[in-house]
Every structure is written in structure tokens, then in C-alpha cells.
Scaffold this motif. Structure first.
Motif, PDB file in Angstrom:
ATOM      1  N   GLN A   1     -23.716   7.159  13.429  1.00  0.00           N
ATOM      2  CA  GLN A   1     -22.418   7.726  13.057  1.00  0.00           C
ATOM      3  C   GLN A   1     -22.504   9.028  12.283  1.00  0.00           C
ATOM      4  O   GLN A   1     -21.597   9.840  12.333  1.00  0.00           O
ATOM      5  N   LEU A   2     -23.586   9.193  11.527  1.00  0.00           N
ATOM      6  CA  LEU A   2     -23.655  10.378  10.669  1.00  0.00           C
ATOM      7  C   LEU A   2     -24.729  11.372  11.121  1.00  0.00           C
ATOM      8  O   LEU A   2     -24.493  12.557  11.239  1.00  0.00           O
ATOM      9  N   LEU A   3     -25.928  10.831  11.359  1.00  0.00           N
ATOM     10  CA  LEU A   3     -27.070  11.744  11.453  1.00  0.00           C
ATOM     11  C   LEU A   3     -27.315  12.298  12.854  1.00  0.00           C
ATOM     12  O   LEU A   3     -27.949  13.331  13.007  1.00  0.00           O
ATOM     13  N   SER A   4     -26.838  11.601  13.883  1.00  0.00           N
ATOM     14  CA  SER A   4     -27.082  12.098  15.235  1.00  0.00           C
ATOM     15  C   SER A   4     -25.772  12.139  16.017  1.00  0.00           C
ATOM     16  O   SER A   4     -24.749  11.656  15.550  1.00  0.00           O
ATOM     17  N   ASP A   5     -25.831  12.714  17.196  1.00  0.00           N
ATOM     18  CA  ASP A   5     -24.646  12.835  18.053  1.00  0.00           C
ATOM     19  C   ASP A   5     -24.951  12.118  19.353  1.00  0.00           C
ATOM     20  O   ASP A   5     -25.746  12.599  20.156  1.00  0.00           O
ATOM     21  N   GLU A   6     -24.312  10.962  19.558  1.00  0.00           N
ATOM     22  CA  GLU A   6     -24.720  10.135  20.695  1.00  0.00           C
ATOM     23  C   GLU A   6     -24.398  10.746  22.052  1.00  0.00           C
ATOM     24  O   GLU A   6     -24.937  10.328  23.056  1.00  0.00           O
ATOM     25  N   VAL A   7     -23.534  11.768  22.081  1.00  0.00           N
ATOM     26  CA  VAL A   7     -23.257  12.407  23.369  1.00  0.00           C
ATOM     27  C   VAL A   7     -24.484  13.189  23.852  1.00  0.00           C
ATOM     28  O   VAL A   7     -24.747  13.263  25.046  1.00  0.00           O
ATOM     29  N   VAL A   8     -25.219  13.760  22.933  1.00  0.00           N
ATOM     30  CA  VAL A   8     -26.319  14.641  23.342  1.00  0.00           C
ATOM     31  C   VAL A   8     -27.679  14.258  22.766  1.00  0.00           C
ATOM     32  O   VAL A   8     -28.672  14.923  23.047  1.00  0.00           O
TER      33      VAL A   8
END
Lengths: 255, 981
Positions: free
Chosen positions: B60-67
Motif C-alpha cells: 500500500q505504501l512502498l510499491s505500486d502494484e500496477v507497475v
């Protein structure tokens, strides 16, 4: 006394707040700066406004990822208030960093349907782009066909979770602003630098389903004055800047 | 307590930009091995967290699950040792403990918002490298992946289980034995403790404490060293100098005061009630009038030595530091634009030809540009003007000049701390970073500087400074403090020492908020941690001030009190650790007495090659690094934020022509504009530093006048970067250029309002034979100019506008190819260096300004490097048009017998005070009238065919002749390509 009031949301690192307020004022609104800490303390003040604007900048330094930390704050604490604000018929505008925040907080689109990530060039770029608007699916863009505006960002590449999502957004007329060539063509492949960041389907701005929220990477507040145009010394007609239309549309919506 | 690691990789199908950058960089630096690489960014989180919580933060905070995809595990876990694909060795790069890690700080605060608690966070970068042997791998780590000055590299699994956070500090008062030492021991002490004081200075300190009958404490000694450092006191240039040149001898009591300050005083007196200077050479930046409501301030600083060791951090904090100068001027100016000027060795220098201990110039350049970019953009201040010069003599000692312009309400232009006010520190916390920056920057660099002085390198955190800026401007408008200054070189020591100079101050060092435990009282006092300001806050306002700061998340702390004692007293836990008289501190330094000699170099006439291809020469100059397009740099800077952009750095029909100066409107509701330009000619300095300085002033003025600035309202700044001025010849060349500054500014009626010098820009190393070699930079004077324009609608740009219009050269071309870019590309030496005819220059600027004001000029370009040919070419390709030029119409003082050289001179001579102007045919008369009394020639016309066609008209006897004819596209390509990275 202007009757339309705009809440310009400030956070640590917001830096386009002044000129965005100036643009809204030029369009006839009254703009007030509110620090995100004040809104977190008292979310009840939001209904006093008609327009919420998240201006450009580097909220919390864009540390971790552009707009991410402010997006998390909104998602964790303000999602409901913002939802109600929209349902009450109000407008929300996110420019550049504000767009990044809107998309990453799930306010604009479904959670994790799409994101804004690093430009294909891998670096921050400031340049002017031609934009084609789909005109009538978003309040801010009503009657606007083409725009010439600057972008200034490192993480502005629009990417969707999958092709189905892209199809749905397109069908819903939510892909309202696209990078174009000087003639206004925006389908198919638009090459760098006309598509400055490699955005999927040349997307530069996105609407929510209601047409009352707009997120866009280009900066309309940087093209208000005739002398903002990068070629103003070549032009005979020193007309007001393209960007002002967008702010006027927002104000007119309430009149 | 577990130490968790979160590795974040680009998801399937997403580009690995970090890996691409490393591969591109390694090729540039001569690592030609074929290898493959996967990059990740990551976080180390230390705290009482379970796997589910860490997964939640990762997602939720540290990464971007789309990319992106993540790998989450405790440090040491096998999952972290498994490459995402293939095989390969893992390399971790982490900031060294204590090095500012803004992303980690932000992450830690954001994690708290998830109601989770972590005690420490650190960022890391992780690389999986396949097919690279040990030796090139090590080289890759050293040259590309990490910088030893601030980062540590761990090859293989991470070898620690917790993040260290500093250790407890046990107070112990340290006195340094000084009274009993002999001269040799005094000097040893000066060197070993990095005080970098001279023997005379050490002896003065010794005498002072002998009289007091005690030895100084360590912090007293440090305070004196900081205050007396070259960096803080400019003791060489503001000192006594005995100067000799062929004209005779001149003795200066205070060289700067008698040249550059003096000219401003004289001009102000001449102006009388029309004086538009407000405060010069007093405050952190010079202040001049803007309009009825506002003043404007300007300061340019250098950050050369830190940038040599760590280009990113050095440039980053260089800009961060200079922004705090206007913010610390008067009661605080709001920054409205930045400038940046860099000097590097050529980026294509072969790696193996560099001296040991030097970073590759390409890496220096990339790091410096990124550093300025990331700070300026995050501050929301447009970077609007600059220049880059290349010369191999900058290889060990690059120059990084950063400037900042601010706007200040007229009523807030003066400060005065009051006895009884609190000494308040606001902004960033104090850490061990930047210890000894002031004394370090005053000494020369050598190949081991990196290890000795690594602590002097800092990393900035722009958002801390942006928050500080927002709060200070609000507190200023509410009138909550009586004085403000920045914490720059020398830290609290300089800031409090300067602010309390007239009063006296008591400081409680244990009260200063720290980044981590373990700092001694001396470290707290001299730390140069970034993003701090010191304010003088009346007790009655403290509560409101503190509340304001709190409301925006900015830390403000009382660390002392201004007291009317005339003494600087420092305490730690109520124990006195220093008690110095302000008088001794600020006036006790023995005067530096230096000798300066100027011997003009023997000048040989320039020998032109027998065959000159004008088109090729022009293309080569356009493609030379100094002239070539800097769009790669310019576009990485936000030059439009704040919404006041009028003339951008890139102009013309394709937004890519080189503008002469930038224009911004600092007040959005007003039409009045600020014009920012600069001038610099290190190549002329090799021939004569007098004419180098004169030319730099002329160029800076030209650039401003060319876009429409009023020449009567231009303020100048000087920044001297020189080699070791203990050598009389080196100092002589500097004094000579300061005399030029005096004479030219006096003639033009243009005041200097602020300046700074950086001496000892030399790099020493031992060559293969063990012999000490020294590389000294060429004398480098940057002149920055800040002009004003009443209505920005009268500004002009340099791109040609319309075919059929006339082209005029304003100003005289002389035989001045010495130090020119023409001689550079042909490897020619000698010749006449361009001089400035000052009265003529003044008349020319005034006349051209009249013409521009009356809308008689459609385009105007300053003629500088590459002369007429380059100016014409740039105007053509910026406008997407062509031009026909008749060389025989060019105003010149060349006589007929100089014939074979004549065309070359007319095309490429770099004579000063010249412009190329485009004038509509129906404005011909008006333009010529406006320029009456100024040499001016109608030399050609604008053409719709994009071709540059240079001719000599028939004189009746000889037929017309085409000298050069070339497609504008090919000229543009030559200009765009070299730095199109």
C-alpha cells in the motif's frame, strides 16, 4: 464578492499553489489555501467550498513515489469526505502532483486500476505539449477542443493494470485529455516528445465517471497570461492563455 | 525486533530504467564488458512488525502494484538471496550511517500514519549482476553504482542484523594545549585538527589565550577557525595586498573594498536621490529596488569542493544553500528563480587519462545537473538561466555556481536582533554532516580528499527547506522575529556569531535537536547540517511563532539568548564550554598580507591557417561544447513553476533556440519583469584577466539588454574562482580583474551588489614517478546580471520572425580573435583578446534599449562565442528561417591591408558590445534614428529559405562573391547533437 470558493490543498512540498490560486481568481473564484494538516484536523470544513484543487509540486518530496504519501493520507483519513464532496455535485481538480495523488488514492479511478509512473526518458522534463480534449465528458474541459500547455514532471506516464481496464475507461469516456500532434491527432502512436512520457494511449488527463473530477499532468495555470506562451514574441494576437478556459469552466459550472 | 527487507522490482513488461542507466553509464566510463543487470530499490524496516504488516506496507505504501512487484522477508532470509531471474551476484548500495536519507525519513513518518511503529528505516538499491568478473565488478561499484563518500557497498548478502542509530555521548570538556606550543607544533595542530589556519593566525590565538592565562577549549578553537576561514571572512581579497604590474605598484588595505565595493558607493553617490540600491555587500544577498512595493535580492555562491567529491550532494546542497541566502536577507525574501553555471572537464575525456582520485567528468556533470534539478524543482523555484564551460583544467576541480533571486517587501528589508531575543533554530536537525565544510572549502583538493574530508559532504532534503520557507514567509508577514540568517558554512558557529556580533550571545548546545545521539558539543556547534535557519525571536512572540511552526510540521527550538555582554558564551548541560570576546572573534584576526604580481604574457600575433573553410569552422564552433545546445540540462529543470515565466531559456519556433537571458514576472498581478543573465570567458583570461573581466561584464549586460532590460537598472554580482592565491602571480591576475570590474562598472554606471570568491581551486596528485603534480583551474570570473523591464510586453527574443525583414549589426567588429572559439577549434594561440570600449558600450546599450522599447526590433541576439557567424546561425535555426548577409556592410575598424584576415574576423571575431538585430522594413528609419551615434550597419535580410548565405557585394571593380552558403538544418544539427544525452 465571488460566490465560488476553491480550497487549494497544501502539503509539505506543494509548490504550484500560488499560481493555481491566481488562475482561479482570474476566472472569478475565491481561492483559499488549506494545509492538509488542517483538513485532517477538521474535514468538516470541506463542504464550505465548491471546488477542491490539488495543485502541482512534490508532496512530501515525492519520496517513495510521486504523490504516494499524500495519497495514503487521503486514502486512510479523507476518502469518505471526498466521496461525499463529489456526490454533493462539487468539483475536484488535480494538476500534475495533484493528479498523481488523486490516482494513487483511489479517488479518481478504482484502486490500482491505473497509475502514473516514471517517464520513458527516465528523467524530469519541462516542455510544451499539444493536447486534444474529448470536450464534453468533463466539466473542466467543456467546449475545449485543443490545448497548448507545458508539462513538468518525472513520473507522468499513464499505465493501466490491463487492457480491459483501458477499454472500460475509454468506453466510459474517461480518457478525456490526450497528447497530440500539432494538428490535434491523438490516436495511434504519438512519438516522443509529442507524447512526452510514453503514456498508454497518449493519456494526459483522466476524468472520474461523474465528469466532475479531473486529473491532468499538464499545467493549465502556467498558460494564463499571453506572455506564458513560449512563442508569444512571434504571435500577433496576444490572447489570454489556453489554460484559463479550464478555470472559467469550473467557475461557470456553479453560476 | 526484526530487520525486514522489502525489495521492489519492475513488474513483468515494465522497463528497468535503473538498470538501463547503469549499463549506459558503464559504457561511457570504459567498462566494455557485456553483462546483464537487474535493479531493485528497497527499504530496510526495523521494528516490531509481523509479516502481514510488512506485506501491507509493501503493497500500500512502498510499491505500486500496477507497475512493480515486491519480495518481502527478514534480512538474511533465502528469498532475498534469490535472483528474480537467471543467476548473478547481488550488490547492495546503502547510504552510510548518518548520511541524510530523505526517503527513509519520509517513509518512517508515513508508516506511523498506518498506526505501525518502526524504530528505523533505511533505503537501499540492489543490483543482480551476471557475467562480470571481480575486477570490472569492483570498478562498476566504485565508478557507477556507489560513491564512497556517502554510500557503502555490500557484495553478497547483507552482513548486519540491525540499523545502528548512533551511540550515547558522554560529556567531557576538552581543552587544547596551545599556550606552550612552538611554531612547528602550532602548525601541526592547525593541520591535524583541520583548522587550516596560518602560523600568524595560530600565534595570534596563542597570544590571546596566554593573556587569558588558560588554554582554549576545542570548541573555542574551532569557532575562531570557522570565523577566520577564507570561506567565511574572505581574508585574502579583503586583506592587504601589495600589487605590482608594468604600470607600477599599488597597495590595497582592503582590495575588495577599494575596487568592487568602491564602485558601487561611487555610483550610489552619483545617483543621489535616484539611487536604487538598497543594501549592498552587507546582508546575505544584495538588495535593490524593484517597484513601489518590493525590493529584489540576488546572491550567487559556489560549491566547488563538495561537488568534486560527491557531485550530486555537492550541487544539491549548493543550490539549497544559496536559496537560504535570500531567505536570510533582510527579514526573508521569497525565492523567485535560480541560476546555475558549471565548469567541467570535457565529458568525452578518456577515463584512463584522468589523474588519480578524480571522478569522471561525465559523471560529475550528470551528478551536478541532477543535484540542482532535484533541489530546485522540489523547492518550486524555476531555474531560468545558466551556462556550462568546458576545459580540461577543471578535471580535478569542477566549478558549481548556484544563484538565487528573491523578492522582498520594501518594509522587510532590514533586520536587527535585539538583546533579550531568543536564539531560535528552525528547520532541519543537527547531525554530523558537513563537519569542517568551511575550513575544508578553503583549502586545495588532493587525491586523498575523499577519505580525509568525506564528512564535509552533505545530502540535502529539499522538502525540509520548502516547509521552512513556507513557515518563515508567514512568520515574516506576521512580524514574529527581529532578525534571520542562514546556517551555512560554519553552522551555528557562523550564524550565531555573525548575528550576535554587535550584542553578545549565550547558546545552550544541549538544547539543539539532533538527528541521532552521540554528537559532542563541538560537533553540534560547527555541524553544517542543511536546511537550518537561525532567528532572533522576541520572547513575546515565541508562543505564536512556535505554534505556527508546529502547525506545518516544522521544528523550532530555543537554543540560546542574545545578551548584551559582547561575548559569545557556549554551554553544554550548564557547563561553560566556550567564552570568547566578540571583538577578538570578529576583529582579532591578523591581517593577511599578500603580494600580487601581474606580468602580461608575451603576446604573439595569431597566425591564421592559409585555407579556411568558413562553413566547416562555423559547424565546428556550433558543435563545440561551450556553444552547443544545453537542452539536455535545461529541460530537466522546471523553468516555469511560480507562473511568472516570460522569456524562457529555450525560445523560437520549435522552442529550442538559445535565449540570451531569462525574463520572469515575480509579481503575477504586475507587468514588471526581472531579467537574469550572465557572462563568463575563461578563455580570455589565459591572455589577460583584465579584459576577461571587462568582457564578462559586457556579455552579462548584453544578454540582459538583448531581451529588453533597461541598462540603467542592471545590478551585477561577481564570483571569483581562482587557483592558489598564495602564489603572487595567481593573486596578481585576480587583482587585475578586480581593477577591471571597478573601471568597467564605473564607466557603465552599473553597480555590483554582492559577490563571493572561492580560492585554492587546485587539485594535486602524485604522478607515476611519485612527483607531485598540480592542476590549477583557469582564472574564472562569473558575472551575473539582474536587470529590470517596465512592461514585459516590450521584451524581444533572439529567433528570426519574418522573411523580408532587415538585419543590422550594432557595434564594431575588431581584429579580436584572441581567446576566441575560432582559435580554439583551429588550435591557434595568441592574438588580440576582445576589449571593451566602455563609453561606446554604454551608448550602444542605451540606444538599443530605446529601439527595443519603441518596438522597432523583432529579434535581437548578443554576439559572443563564434561572433557574427554563430549569432546569425542561431537566429536562423531558432526562427526556422534563413538569412543573407553582406560582410562588406559590417561595421568594423579593419583596414584594407588586413584583407586576407578580414572575412575571418568579420565572421568569427568576438569583439564586445555587439548585437545582431532583426528590424521590419517599415521600422528601418525609426531604428536608424534610435541608433544614431552608435556604429550600426544594415548587413542583410531575413530569407524564407532556411539557408545561411554569406556574401560580399560587388564594389564595382570586383564581382559579388559568395563566402559561405549552408543549409540551416545542418547548422542546427551540429549545435543540437553533442550534448543530446
Amino acid at each position: 464578492m465571488p460566490s465560488v470558493t476553491v480550497l487549494i490543498l497544501r502539503a509539505p512540498g506543494t509548490n504550484c499553489d500560488r499560481e493555481t490560486a491566481f488562475a482561479f481568481e482570474r476566472a472569478g473564484a475565491l481561492a483559499k489555501f488549506v494545509h492538509v494538516n488542517r483538513l485532517l484536523e477538521n474535514p468538516g470544513q470541506l463542504p464550505d467550498f465548491q471546488i477542491l484543487c490539488l495543485p502541482g509540486g512534490f508532496s512530501y518530496g515525492d519520496d517513495i513515489a510521486a504523490g504516494r504519501i499524500l495519497a495514503c493520507q487521503i486514502k486512510n483519513h479523507l476518502a469518505e469526505v471526498l466521496h461525499e464532496f463529489r456526490e454533493a455535485g462539487n468539483l475536484i481538480l488535480g494538476i500534475c502532483n495533484g493528479f498523481q495523488v488523486l490516482i494513487k488514492s483511489g479517488i479518481l479511478l478504482d484502486d490500482a486500476a491505473a497509475t502514473l509512473t516514471w517517464n520513458d526518458s527516465g528523467k524530469f522534463e519541462d516542455r510544451w505539449v499539444h493536447l486534444k480534449s474529448s470536450q464534453n465528458s468533463n466539466v473542466f474541459l467543456e467546449g475545449v477542443d485543443k490545448f497548448y500547455l507545458p508539462i513538468a514532471h518525472a513520473e507522468g506516464k499513464f499505465v493501466v493494470r490491463d487492457t480491459d481496464t483501458l477499454g472500460t475507461l475509454d468506453q466510459n469516456c474517461q480518457l478525456v485529455l490526450r497528447y497530440a500532434d500539432p494538428e490535434g491527432r491523438c490516436d495511434g502512436v504519438i512519438e516522443y516528445p509529442q507524447n512526452p512520457n510514453g503514456s498508454v494511449a497518449n493519456v494526459a488527463g483522466v476524468s472520474d465517471q461523474s465528469g466532475r473530477i479531473l486529473g491532468m499532468m499538464p499545467h493549465p495555470e502556467r498558460h494564463i497570461d499571453p506572455t506564458h506562451h513560449p512563442q508569444w514574441t512571434r504571435r500577433k494576437n496576444q490572447a489570454e492563455g489556453d489554460g484559463l478556459r479550464l478555470f472559467r469552466n469550473a467557475v461557470r459550472y456553479f453560476e | 525486533m526484526t530487520l525486514w527487507e522489502i525489495d521492489i522490482y519492475p513488474a513483468e513488461g515494465q522497463p528497468d530504467l535503473a538498470a538501463e542507466r547503469v549499463l549506459a553509464g558503464s559504457e561511457d566510463l570504459g567498462i566494455h564488458h557485456q553483462f546483464s543487470l537487474t535493479a531493485a530499490r528497497g527499504f530496510l524496516l526495523q521494528g516490531e512488525l509481523d509479516a502481514e504488516q510488512v506485506e501491507c506496507l509493501a503493497g500500500q505504501l512502498l510499491s505500486d502494484e500496477v507497475v512493480e512487484t515486491t519480495v518481502v522477508a527478514p534480512v538474511g532470509d533465502q528469498r532475498l538471496q534469490t535472483p528474480p531471474r537467471g543467476t548473478g551476484r547481488v550488490v547492495h548500495v546503502l547510504p552510510k550511517p548518518g548520511v541524510t536519507d530523505p526517503v527513509a525519513d519520509s517513509a518512517q513518518a508515513a508508516i506511523a500514519d498506518f498506526q505501525l511503529n518502526v524504530s528505523a528505516v533505511r533505503t537501499l538499491r540492489k543490483y543482480w549482476i551476471e557475467d562480470l568478473e571481480d575486477v570490472p565488478l569492483q570498478r562498476l561499484c566504485q565508478k557507477i553504482l556507489a560513491n564512497d563518500a556517502i554510500e557503502q557497498v555490500v557484495v553478497g548478502p547483507l552482513d548486519f542484523k540491525e540499523l545502528t542509530l548512533g551511540s550515547d555521548y558522554v560529556f567531557q570538556l576538552i581543552t587544547t594545549k596551545v599556550c606552550e606550543l612552538n611554531d612547528q607544533q602550532l602548525m601541526q595542530l592547525s593541520r591535524e585538527t583541520q583548522l587550516y589556519l596560518s602560523l600568524a593566525e595560530m600565534q595570534t590565538i596563542q597570544e590571546h589565550f596566554q593573556k587569558l592565562n588558560r588554554d582554549p577549549t576545542d570548541v573555542e578553537l574551532e569557532t575562531v577557525a570557522q570565523t577566520w576561514s577564507e570561506h567565511c571572512s574572505h581574508k585574502t581579497l579583503a586583506g592587504r595586498i601589495a600589487y605590482r604590474d608594468p604600470q607600477g605598484e599599488r597597495r590595497f588595505e582592503n582590495m575588495l573594498r577599494e575596487t568592487i565595493f568602491a564602485v558601487t558607493q561611487e555610483i550610489r553617490q552619483q545617483l543621489g536621490p535616484q539611487d536604487w540600491c538598497v543594501s549592498v555587500f552587507e546582508d546575505n544577498a544584495g538588495i535593490v529596488r524593484f517597484d513601489d512595493d518590493f525590493n529584489v535580492v540576488f546572491k550567487v555562491e559556489t560549491h566547488n569542493h563538495p561537488s568534486a567529491l560527491e557531485p550530486y550532494g555537492g550541487a544539491n546542497t549548493g543550490l539549497g544553500g544559496v536559496i537560504r541566502d535570500p531567505l536570510g536577507t533582510g527579514l526573508g525574501a521569497k525565492p523567485v528563480c535560480n541560476t546555475d553555471v558549471f565548469c567541467f572537464a570535457p565529458p568525452d575525456t578518456p577515463a584512463d587519462s584522468l589523474p588519480p582520485g578524480v571522478l569522471h567528468p561525465r559523471r560529475v556533470m550528470q551528478g551536478v545537473v541532477s543535484g540542482v534539478r532535484d533541489y530546485g524543482n522540489r523547492m518550486g523555484i524555476p531555474t531560468v538561466n545558466g551556462a556550462i564551460y568546458f576545459d580540461e583544467r577543471y578535471s580535478g576541480n569542477p566549478l558549481v555556481y548556484c544563484g538565487n533571486v528573491g523578492i522582498l517587501p520594501r518594509s522587510k528589508s532590514h533586520k536587527e536582533p535585539q538583546a533579550g531575543d531568543w536564539v531560535v533554530t528552525v528547520g532541519g536537525r543537527t547531525g554530523r554532516d558537513g563537519i569542517h565544510g568551511a575550513t575544508f572549502s578553503s583549502t586545495e583538493l588532493h587525491s586523498e580528499s575523499e577519505t580525509v574530508s568525506g564528512g564535509a559532504v552533505q545530502i540535502g532534503n529539499a522538502i525540509t527547506e520548502k516547509m521552512l520557507l513556507d513557515v518563515i514567509l508567514e512568520a515574516r508577514d506576521r512580524g514574529l522575529y527581529s532578525a534571520i540568517t542562514d546556517c551555512g558554512a560554519g553552522g551555528f558557529s557562523s550564524a550565531v556569531g555573525e548575528m550576535g556580533e554587535e550584542i553578545g550571545a549565550e547558546v545552550w548546545l544541549d538544547k539543539a535537536p539532533l538527528k541521532y545521539e552521540g554528537l559532542s558539543y563541538t560537533e553540534i556547534w560547527i555541524s553544517e547540517a542543511q536546511e537550518r535557519m537561525v532567528l532572533s525571536v522576541p520572547p513575546a512572540n515565541w508562543e505564536e511563532f512556535q505554534k505556527l511552526c508546529q502547525s506545518e510540521g516544522v521544528e523550532a527550538t530555543i537554543i540560546g539568548k542574545f545578551v548584551p555582554t559582547g561575548r559569545l558564551q557556549l554551554k553544554y548541560n550548564d557547563v561553560e564550554v566556550a567564552d570568547l570576546s566578540m571583538t577578538f572573534l570578529h576583529q582579532g584576526r591578523p591581517p593577511v598580507v599578500r603580494e600580487a604580481i601581474y606580468q602580461p604574457p608575451s603576446t604573439a600575433p595569431l597566425q591564421l591557417p592559409s585555407q579556411i573553410n568558413y562553413v566547416e569552422s562555423l559547424q565546428q564552433i556550433l558543435g563545440s561544447l561551450n556553444v552547443a545546445s544545453k537542452h539536455w540540462v535545461i529541460r530537466q529543470y522546471d523553468h516555469e513553476v511560480q507562473g511568472g515565466s516570460v522569456i524562457k531559456p529555450l525560445v523560437g519556433i520549435s522552442n529550442d533556440g538559445p535565449s540570451d537571458a531569462a525574463v520572469v514576472r515575480p509579481v503575477l498581478s504586475s507587468r514588471r519583469g526581472l531579467v537574469i543573465g550572465c557572462g563568463m570567458n575563461p578563455r580570455y583570461g589565459d591572455l589577460d584577466t583584465y579584459h576577461m573581466a571587462a568582457s564578462a561584464i559586457d556579455e552579462a549586460m548584453r544578454n540582459c539588454v538583448a531581451v529588453g532590460a533597461d541598462p540603467e537598472r542592471i545590478a551585477l554580482l561577481d564570483n571569483f574562482c581562482w587557483g592558489n592565491t598564495e602564489r603572487p602571480e595567481t593573486l596578481g591576475s585576480l587583482v587585475r580583474s578586480a581593477i577591471a570590474c571597478y573601471e568597467v562598472a564605473q564607466g557603465l554606471g552599473t553597480p555590483f551588489i554582492s559577490g563571493k570568491d572561492s580560492l585554492n581551486n587546485e587539485f594535486s596528485y602524485l604522478d607515476e614517478n611519485g612527483k607531485r603534480q598540480v592542476i590549477s583551474i583557469p582564472p574564472t570570473l562569473l558575472i551575473s546580471a539582474m536587470g529590470q523591464v517596465a512592461d514585459v510586453l516590450n521584451c524581444v527574443t533572439m529567433d528570426l520572425k519574418e522573411s523580408g525583414n532587415l538585419l543590422y549589426q550594432v557595434g564594431v567588429t575588431k581584429q579580436e580573435l584572441g581567446g576566441s572559439h575560432f582559435s580554439m577549434i583551429h588550435n591557434l594561440t595568441g592574438g588580440n583578446v576582445p576589449r571593451v570600449d566602455v563609453p561606446q558600450a554604454k551608448r550602444t546599450f542605451a540606444a538599443l534599449h530605446r529601439a527595443i522599447q519603441n518596438n522597432l526590433v523583432r529579434a535581437c541576439h548578443d554576439m559572443s562565442e563564434g561572433g557574427l557567424a554563430v549569432a546569425a546561425a542561431e537566429m536562423c535555426f531558432a526562427g526556422g528561417l534563413g538569412a543573407e548577409l553582406y560582410l562588406n556592410q559590417v561595421p568594423s575598424d579593419l583596414s584594407q591591408d588586413e584583407m586576407p584576415q578580414q572575412n575571418t574576423c568579420l565572421l568569427f571575431s568576438e569583439s564586445n558590445s555587439r548585437f545582431l538585430c532583426e528590424v521590419p522594413r517599415n521600422k528601418e528609419k525609426g531604428f536608424e534614428q534610435a541608433l544614431e551615434g552608435v556604429p550600426c550597419g544594415k548587413i542583410g535580410t531575413v530569407q524564407s529559405t532556411a539557408e545561411l548565405n554569406i556574401q560580399i557585394e560587388s564594389d564595382g571593380k570586383h564581382p559579388a562573391q559568395t563566402i559561405a552558403r549552408v543549409k540551416v538544418d545542418s547548422l542546427k544539427k551540429a549545435w543540437l547533437t553533442p550534448l543530446d544525452w
